[in-house]
Design an enzyme around this catalytic site. Structure first.
Site, PDB file in Angstrom:
ATOM      1  N   GLU A  48       0.834  -1.220   0.000  1.00 14.44           N
ATOM      2  CA  GLU A  48       0.000   0.000   0.000  1.00 14.44           C
ATOM      3  C   GLU A  48       0.862   1.262   0.000  1.00 14.44           C
ATOM      4  OE1 GLU A  48      -3.981  -1.794   2.103  1.00 14.44           O
ATOM      5  OE2 GLU A  48      -2.705  -0.570   3.354  1.00 14.44           O
TER       6      GLU A  48
ATOM      7  N   GLU B 229      -5.407  -8.555  -0.786  1.00 11.55           N
ATOM      8  CA  GLU B 229      -6.054  -8.322   0.510  1.00 11.55           C
ATOM      9  C   GLU B 229      -7.516  -8.013   0.269  1.00 11.55           C
ATOM     10  OE1 GLU B 229      -4.589  -5.556   3.446  1.00 11.55           O
ATOM     11  OE2 GLU B 229      -2.520  -5.866   2.796  1.00 11.55           O
TER      12      GLU B 229
END
Ligand code: BG6
Length: 483
Positions: A191, A383
């Site tokens: 991220e 995810e």
């Protein structure tokens, strides 16, 4: 002409984790401190902000000097460090094809800037990969998942300093050489967009004493882009058959109304979320981002070869996390709700988790189609999952809410594949309960496997299968036929 039906044959289905949220053993076998080791558990009623991810210099000083007596759950994790054989065996029982994990950088280079690696740290991952291999589980390995060695914070204030690029590339090269026969899927930064939301989490930066903290985090981001490209170059030299991915927290923004101003705002917020993948997949800073920097008085220090490096060493695949969608409005009124790292206006069409994250399975299909249309590179969901409170009743955990969340999301992912998206895998967050990234809670549970531990680290750490365990096993063995 034949239609595509369902996931591909070699679809990488499994689960995803991060070292700092599972391993524990924070000071064992030579490991140094990382940013995650300063992440304190604070009960919700006592939290001052929306989350508790940023730190101040004062807080760090107190923790270091031992004057501060807080509880730091990521130091203990779920003790995967000593339980990995049993945990991986359970993943194998579910039929996992792939397992995402990160290497804890400070296990390999305790302060982040040494020349010689810590052999005990390397040996630990040798064994983890060997165990995965024995079950034919493909590792998907993140080099940096919110675990910047604290030594780099002390010496350089994290990624603000360009020298961290060299230390990262040295670390990357070390693990590529060591694990080239074990790992084929790599991710440089988890991220990467989080750096601008929480600079300490994303880049080990303590911001409270900086004159221009926003400019500093964009400069640090530039360093991470260059470091990621250089690591990609190294990987190709060391193991041309390996694949490198980038990774963002995909935050899809819908317009709050059909007012064109809201639509434009949603587009602009979406563009800013996709700027990271624009750079890492297309190899160029987009113009809207250059404009954003100018508008905010930010002048990046870009050195001679940086842009060529970024252009030449783009990634092979794009991976992302997806938990929810958000709303954009030029006149934000009405109720807001919490989300992954960012709050949003409430969407009246969606339900939310106990933590306020808005549940939007169709959004996943939209996101997959948009990413495919924009980039035309293989996509990987690394995810997606539901954080919920689980109750143990007579030794059983009936988590039908989790099955509902996951099956709806996987079904939409399958539809996106049938729309024509090249999706290489789906890794749910997380196969086993672990410490929450944002709140350091244990009670926010994501797993198919329950871990008997509370928010203060009390409990036997015994592992127990939830109802979702059998459900996921069946999904994997049929490659999602029943979705
Ligand atoms: C992602 C992170 O943003 O969200 C994970 O990459 C994190 O590390 C996951 O655990 C879920 O967030 P949280 O705060 O519920 O743990």
């Amino acid at each position: 002409m034949e239609n595509i039906k369902g996931f591909k044959k070699n679809f990488l289905c499994g689960g995803a984790t991060a070292a700092n949220q599972i391993e524990g053993a924070f000071n064992i076998d030579g490991k140094g401190l990382s940013s995650a080791d300063f992440s304190e558990y604070v009960p919700k009623s006592q939290r001052t902000g929306d989350n508790h991810m940023e730190v101040t210099s004062d807080f760090i000083d107190k923790v270091k000097s031992g004057q501060y007596q807080g509880h730091f759950p990521k130091r203990v994790g779920i003790d995967f460090y000593h339980n990995y054989k049993e945990d991986i065996k359970l993943f194998a029982e579910m039929g996992f094809k792939a397992f995402r994990m990160s290497i804890n950088w400070s296990r390999i280079f305790p302060k982040g800037y040494e020349n010689e690696p810590n052999e005990a740290g390397l040996a630990f991952y040798d064994d983890v990969f060997k165990t995965l291999k024995s079950y034919n589980i493909e590792p998907v390995v993140t080099l940096s998942h919110y675990e910047t060695p604290f030594g780099l914070t002390e010496k350089y204030n994290g990624w603000i300093n360009r020298k961290v690029i060299d230390h990262f590339v040295h670390y990357a090269e070390t693990v590529f050489n060591r694990y080239k026969n074990d790992v084929k899927y790599w991710i440089t930064f988890n991220e990467i967009n989080v750096i601008n939301i929480s600079p300490f989490t994303g880049a080990g930066i303590i911001s409270d004493k900086l004159d221009h903290p926003i400019a500093a985090s964009y400069q640090a981001l530039h360093h991470q882009f260059v470091a990621s490209a250089l690591a990609t170059q190294k990987l190709k030299e060391i193991d041309p058959s390996a694949q490198m991915g980038c990774m963002i927290a995909r935050m899809k923004h819908y317009p709050y109304t059909c007012n064109p101003q809201d639509v434009l705002k949603a587009q602009q917020e979406d563009q800013m979320n996709l700027m990271y993948t624009d750079v890492q997949v297309r190899g160029e800073y987009p113009n809207f981002y250059k404009q954003f920097l100018t508008d905010n008085g930010i002048e990046l220090d870009i050195q001679d070869n940086d842009l060529d490096i970024i252009k030449q060493h783009t990634v092979d695949y794009l991976s992302f996390s997806y938990y929810m969608s958000m709303l954009s409005s030029v006149a934000p009124e009405g109720q807001t709700t919490q989300g992954n790292l960012m709050n949003s206006l409430k969407n009246p069409y969606l339900e939310a988790s106990d933590w306020g994250w808005q549940i939007d399975p169709i959004g996943l299909r939209i996101v997959l189609n948009e990413l495919w249309d924009r980039y035309r590179v293989p996509l990987f969901i690394v995810e997606n999952g539901l954080g919920a409170v689980d109750e143990v009743v007579d030794g059983k955990i009936h988590d039908d809410y989790r099955i509902d969340y996951l099956s709806k999301h996987m079904a939409e992912a399958k539809k996106a594949v049938e729309d024509g998206v090249d999706l290489i895998g789906y890794l749910s967050w997380a196969p086993i309960d672990l410490i929450s990234m944002s709140t350091s809670e244990m009670s926010k549970r994501y797993g198919y496997i329950y871990v008997d531990q509370d928010n203060y680290g009390n409990g036997s750490m015994k592992r127990m299968k939830k109802d979702s365990f059998e459900w996921y096993k069946n999904i994997i063995s049929t490659n999602g036929a029943s979705l």
